[in-house]
Motif scaffolding. Structure first.
Motif, PDB file in Angstrom:
ATOM      1  N   ALA A  27      12.601  15.891   7.631  1.00  0.00           N
ATOM      2  CA  ALA A  27      11.327  15.312   7.190  1.00  0.00           C
ATOM      3  C   ALA A  27      11.503  13.854   6.758  1.00  0.00           C
ATOM      4  CB  ALA A  27      10.753  16.143   6.050  1.00  0.00           C
ATOM      5  N   ILE A  28      12.615  13.571   6.076  1.00  0.00           N
ATOM      6  CA  ILE A  28      12.900  12.197   5.646  1.00  0.00           C
ATOM      7  C   ILE A  28      13.196  11.323   6.861  1.00  0.00           C
ATOM      8  CG2 ILE A  28      14.501  10.737   4.352  1.00  0.00           C
ATOM      9  CD1 ILE A  28      14.942  13.205   2.487  1.00  0.00           C
ATOM     10  N   ARG A  29      14.002  11.819   7.774  1.00  0.00           N
ATOM     11  CA  ARG A  29      14.383  11.056   8.963  1.00  0.00           C
ATOM     12  C   ARG A  29      13.164  10.769   9.834  1.00  0.00           C
ATOM     13  NH1 ARG A  29      18.949  14.052  12.037  1.00  0.00           N
ATOM     14  NH2 ARG A  29      18.940  12.100  13.244  1.00  0.00           N
ATOM     15  N   PHE A  30      12.218  11.710   9.886  1.00  0.00           N
ATOM     16  CA  PHE A  30      10.986  11.467  10.637  1.00  0.00           C
ATOM     17  C   PHE A  30      10.252  10.249  10.088  1.00  0.00           C
ATOM     18  CE2 PHE A  30       6.341  11.996  10.489  1.00  0.00           C
ATOM     19  CZ  PHE A  30       6.061  11.804  11.832  1.00  0.00           C
ATOM     20  N   CYS A  31      10.069  10.219   8.769  1.00  0.00           N
ATOM     21  CA  CYS A  31       9.330   9.106   8.150  1.00  0.00           C
ATOM     22  C   CYS A  31      10.078   7.783   8.302  1.00  0.00           C
ATOM     23  CB  CYS A  31       9.048   9.411   6.684  1.00  0.00           C
ATOM     24  SG  CYS A  31       7.854  10.747   6.441  1.00  0.00           S
ATOM     25  N   LEU A  32      11.408   7.835   8.261  1.00  0.00           N
ATOM     26  CA  LEU A  32      12.202   6.616   8.450  1.00  0.00           C
ATOM     27  C   LEU A  32      11.969   6.003   9.824  1.00  0.00           C
ATOM     28  CD1 LEU A  32      15.643   7.723   6.924  1.00  0.00           C
ATOM     29  CD2 LEU A  32      14.108   5.978   5.988  1.00  0.00           C
ATOM     30  N   GLY A  33      11.614   6.836  10.794  1.00  0.00           N
ATOM     31  CA  GLY A  33      11.454   6.356  12.155  1.00  0.00           C
ATOM     32  C   GLY A  33      10.042   5.971  12.536  1.00  0.00           C
ATOM     33  N   VAL A  34       9.081   6.098  11.603  1.00  0.00           N
ATOM     34  CA  VAL A  34       7.688   5.775  11.911  1.00  0.00           C
ATOM     35  C   VAL A  34       7.464   4.269  11.813  1.00  0.00           C
ATOM     36  CG1 VAL A  34       5.290   6.056  11.181  1.00  0.00           C
ATOM     37  CG2 VAL A  34       6.838   8.027  11.174  1.00  0.00           C
ATOM     38  N   SER A  35       6.996   3.678  12.892  1.00  0.00           N
ATOM     39  CA  SER A  35       6.739   2.240  12.919  1.00  0.00           C
ATOM     40  C   SER A  35       5.672   1.865  11.891  1.00  0.00           C
ATOM     41  CB  SER A  35       6.277   1.828  14.321  1.00  0.00           C
ATOM     42  OG  SER A  35       5.955   0.459  14.364  1.00  0.00           O
ATOM     43  N   GLY A  36       5.942   0.848  11.112  1.00  0.00           N
ATOM     44  CA  GLY A  36       4.991   0.390  10.104  1.00  0.00           C
ATOM     45  C   GLY A  36       5.307   0.855   8.702  1.00  0.00           C
ATOM     46  N   VAL A  37       6.184   1.843   8.567  1.00  0.00           N
ATOM     47  CA  VAL A  37       6.621   2.307   7.237  1.00  0.00           C
ATOM     48  C   VAL A  37       7.844   1.502   6.829  1.00  0.00           C
ATOM     49  CG1 VAL A  37       7.602   4.221   5.923  1.00  0.00           C
ATOM     50  CG2 VAL A  37       5.697   4.638   7.498  1.00  0.00           C
ATOM     51  N   HIS A  38       7.753   0.806   5.696  1.00  0.00           N
ATOM     52  CA  HIS A  38       8.859  -0.041   5.254  1.00  0.00           C
ATOM     53  C   HIS A  38       9.863   0.698   4.382  1.00  0.00           C
ATOM     54  CE1 HIS A  38       5.598  -2.954   6.211  1.00  0.00           C
ATOM     55  NE2 HIS A  38       6.608  -3.586   6.758  1.00  0.00           N
ATOM     56  N   SER A  39       9.363   1.623   3.564  1.00  0.00           N
ATOM     57  CA  SER A  39      10.270   2.378   2.688  1.00  0.00           C
ATOM     58  C   SER A  39       9.708   3.765   2.457  1.00  0.00           C
ATOM     59  CB  SER A  39      10.464   1.661   1.347  1.00  0.00           C
ATOM     60  OG  SER A  39      11.453   2.303   0.566  1.00  0.00           O
ATOM     61  N   LEU A  70       0.841  -1.191   0.000  1.00  0.00           N
ATOM     62  CA  LEU A  70       0.000   0.000   0.000  1.00  0.00           C
ATOM     63  C   LEU A  70       0.875   1.239   0.000  1.00  0.00           C
ATOM     64  CD1 LEU A  70      -3.014   0.816   0.150  1.00  0.00           C
ATOM     65  CD2 LEU A  70      -2.738   0.951   2.641  1.00  0.00           C
ATOM     66  N   GLN A  71       0.604   2.134  -0.939  1.00  0.00           N
ATOM     67  CA  GLN A  71       1.346   3.393  -1.026  1.00  0.00           C
ATOM     68  C   GLN A  71       0.464   4.503  -0.462  1.00  0.00           C
ATOM     69  OE1 GLN A  71       2.812   6.379  -4.504  1.00  0.00           O
ATOM     70  NE2 GLN A  71       3.295   4.216  -4.874  1.00  0.00           N
ATOM     71  N   ILE A  72       0.961   5.163   0.590  1.00  0.00           N
ATOM     72  CA  ILE A  72       0.146   6.148   1.293  1.00  0.00           C
ATOM     73  C   ILE A  72       0.826   7.507   1.346  1.00  0.00           C
ATOM     74  CG2 ILE A  72      -0.884   4.339   2.733  1.00  0.00           C
ATOM     75  CD1 ILE A  72       0.893   5.411   5.059  1.00  0.00           C
ATOM     76  N   PRO A  73       0.046   8.596   1.383  1.00  0.00           N
ATOM     77  CA  PRO A  73       0.630   9.914   1.607  1.00  0.00           C
ATOM     78  C   PRO A  73       1.006  10.031   3.079  1.00  0.00           C
ATOM     79  CG  PRO A  73      -1.757  10.083   1.513  1.00  0.00           C
ATOM     80  CD  PRO A  73      -1.415   8.656   1.210  1.00  0.00           C
ATOM     81  N   PHE A  74       2.234  10.487   3.352  1.00  0.00           N
ATOM     82  CA  PHE A  74       2.675  10.558   4.748  1.00  0.00           C
ATOM     83  C   PHE A  74       3.846  11.521   4.869  1.00  0.00           C
ATOM     84  CE2 PHE A  74       4.320   9.225   8.811  1.00  0.00           C
ATOM     85  CZ  PHE A  74       3.172   8.870   9.510  1.00  0.00           C
ATOM     86  N   SER A  75       3.772  12.383   5.852  1.00  0.00           N
ATOM     87  CA  SER A  75       4.864  13.318   6.116  1.00  0.00           C
ATOM     88  C   SER A  75       4.708  13.869   7.519  1.00  0.00           C
ATOM     89  CB  SER A  75       4.859  14.469   5.097  1.00  0.00           C
ATOM     90  OG  SER A  75       3.751  15.330   5.327  1.00  0.00           O
ATOM     91  N   ILE A  85       4.158  -1.122   3.451  1.00  0.00           N
ATOM     92  CA  ILE A  85       3.797   0.298   3.374  1.00  0.00           C
ATOM     93  C   ILE A  85       4.922   1.106   2.737  1.00  0.00           C
ATOM     94  CG2 ILE A  85       3.369   2.398   4.698  1.00  0.00           C
ATOM     95  CD1 ILE A  85       0.922   0.707   4.614  1.00  0.00           C
ATOM     96  N   LEU A  86       4.564   1.821   1.655  1.00  0.00           N
ATOM     97  CA  LEU A  86       5.447   2.802   1.037  1.00  0.00           C
ATOM     98  C   LEU A  86       4.894   4.178   1.372  1.00  0.00           C
ATOM     99  CD1 LEU A  86       5.861   1.247  -2.549  1.00  0.00           C
ATOM    100  CD2 LEU A  86       7.279   0.849  -0.520  1.00  0.00           C
ATOM    101  N   ALA A  87       5.702   5.018   2.016  1.00  0.00           N
ATOM    102  CA  ALA A  87       5.278   6.369   2.364  1.00  0.00           C
ATOM    103  C   ALA A  87       5.711   7.328   1.271  1.00  0.00           C
ATOM    104  CB  ALA A  87       5.876   6.786   3.699  1.00  0.00           C
ATOM    105  N   ARG A  88       4.746   7.937   0.598  1.00  0.00           N
ATOM    106  CA  ARG A  88       5.060   8.898  -0.462  1.00  0.00           C
ATOM    107  C   ARG A  88       4.755  10.320   0.021  1.00  0.00           C
ATOM    108  NH1 ARG A  88      -0.167   7.415  -2.379  1.00  0.00           N
ATOM    109  NH2 ARG A  88      -1.505   9.260  -2.558  1.00  0.00           N
ATOM    110  N   SER A  89       5.159  11.297  -0.785  1.00  0.00           N
ATOM    111  CA  SER A  89       4.939  12.714  -0.475  1.00  0.00           C
ATOM    112  C   SER A  89       5.531  13.093   0.878  1.00  0.00           C
ATOM    113  CB  SER A  89       3.435  13.049  -0.492  1.00  0.00           C
ATOM    114  OG  SER A  89       2.913  12.953  -1.791  1.00  0.00           O
TER     115      SER A  89
END
Length: 310
Positions: free
Chosen positions: A251-263, A178-183, A204-208
């Motif tokens: 902003a990138i480092r924040f998303c890298l640290g969110v549990s459940g986001v794979h890439s 699943l590709q989701i908007p996340f920031s 989970i792929l976090a885009r945007s």
């Protein structure tokens, strides 16, 4: 580069993946420094540099201009690099909706993508801008199951915009990724979608993650009707007392640290942006105190956070 297993798939993907819409067409916030998209030769050089850095997952779509073709040329023979393209169902509107016609249309789209990408099988086929209606459509579901069974597609994915559509995708059982908007500004799917995906073992792929440049120096060029986004980005920058370039890394480092986001799926247009992204990956996830503070910066305007409304 650190890799993570992408949900229930057999793909070990780099924590940073690369979106390529801006390599195939003009896209995002335009500034005096960012006019048009890179040439084919520049894009191929960038993609090969990204692969050398260890990025092994690339996102594209037939509607992204020449993106699929450029990817096919740049990554030809690089079987260790995975490509996730998309399937748009909008072209079926008004057409004969019989199972055979739907399947033929899907097959036609897949075959065009395979030719452009110079591949024998698609690593990931994502339903583009998927909605609840897609997962309620038994004809489409069966057609997707069939192309996967036939070996044309390894994994089925979906790109969504909101919680309702995301949960429908997860509940369908057909979606592997699943590709989701996340920031840091858009954390709307944290509470319900990420736990549901983890429970179903959906990747989970976090885009945007930079919200099309809002979380970068490009925020200074936002038009007046997006002033709230500029103010949100500036508030983060001022709180952490960092530069605009450092804001992108945060902003990138924040998303890298969110549990459940794979890439973390990041649109990259040039080597300079690639270097900024790689520096963020090397720095790793934010300290826990900064991760906890980040919840104060989220916005909840469903219209404003969707770039298609800009």
């Amino acid at each position: 580069m650190l890799k993570r297993k992408l949900g229930r798939t057999k793909l070990d993907v780099s924590v940073l993946s690369m979106g390529t819409v801006s390599l195939g067409m003009d896209y995002g916030i335009r500034t005096s420094k960012h006019l048009g998209h890179p040439s084919e030769s520049e894009s191929m050089k960038l993609l090969r540099a990204a692969a050398d850095y260890g990025i092994n997952l690339y996102d594209t779509a037939p509607v992204y201009g020449s993106s699929e073709t450029v990817l096919g040329k740049a990554l030809f023979g690089k079987d260790s690099c995975y490509i996730a393209t998309k399937l748009s169902l909008s072209f079926l509107e008004g057409a004969d909706q019989t199972p055979l016609s739907r399947e033929n249309a899907i097959l036609e789209s897949i075959n065009k993508s395979l030719k452009c990408l110079q591949r024998d099988v698609l690593d990931v086929l994502q339903v583009h801008n998927a909605t609840v209606a897609v997962f309620d459509d038994s004809i489409t579901i069966r057609a997707l199951q069939r192309v996967k069974h036939q070996g044309l597609v390894k994994y089925i994915g979906a790109s969504i915009y909101n919680e309702k559509d995301a949960l429908a995708a997860i509940d369908s059982g057909i979606v592997d990724i699943l590709q989701i908007p996340f920031s840091i500004l858009d954390q709307r799917l944290t509470v319900n979608v990420l736990p549901a995906a983890e429970s179903a073992n959906v990747g989970i792929l976090a885009r945007s993650v930079l919200l099309q440049g809002v979380l970068s120096e490009k925020a200074r060029y936002l038009p007046d009707h997006l002033i709230a986004l500029k103010e949100g980005a500036t508030r983060i920058k001022d709180y952490y007392d960092i530069s605009w370039q450092e804001l992108s890394q945060l902003a990138i480092r924040f998303c890298l640290g969110v549990s459940g986001v794979h890439s973390v799926l990041l649109g990259i247009e040039n080597i300079s942006e690639l270097d900024v992204a790689m520096d963020a990956v090397k720095a790793g996830m934010l300290p826990s105190v900064d991760m906890n503070m980040a919840s104060d910066f989220q916005m909840n305007d469903n219209v404003l956070l969707n770039p298609s409304n800009w």
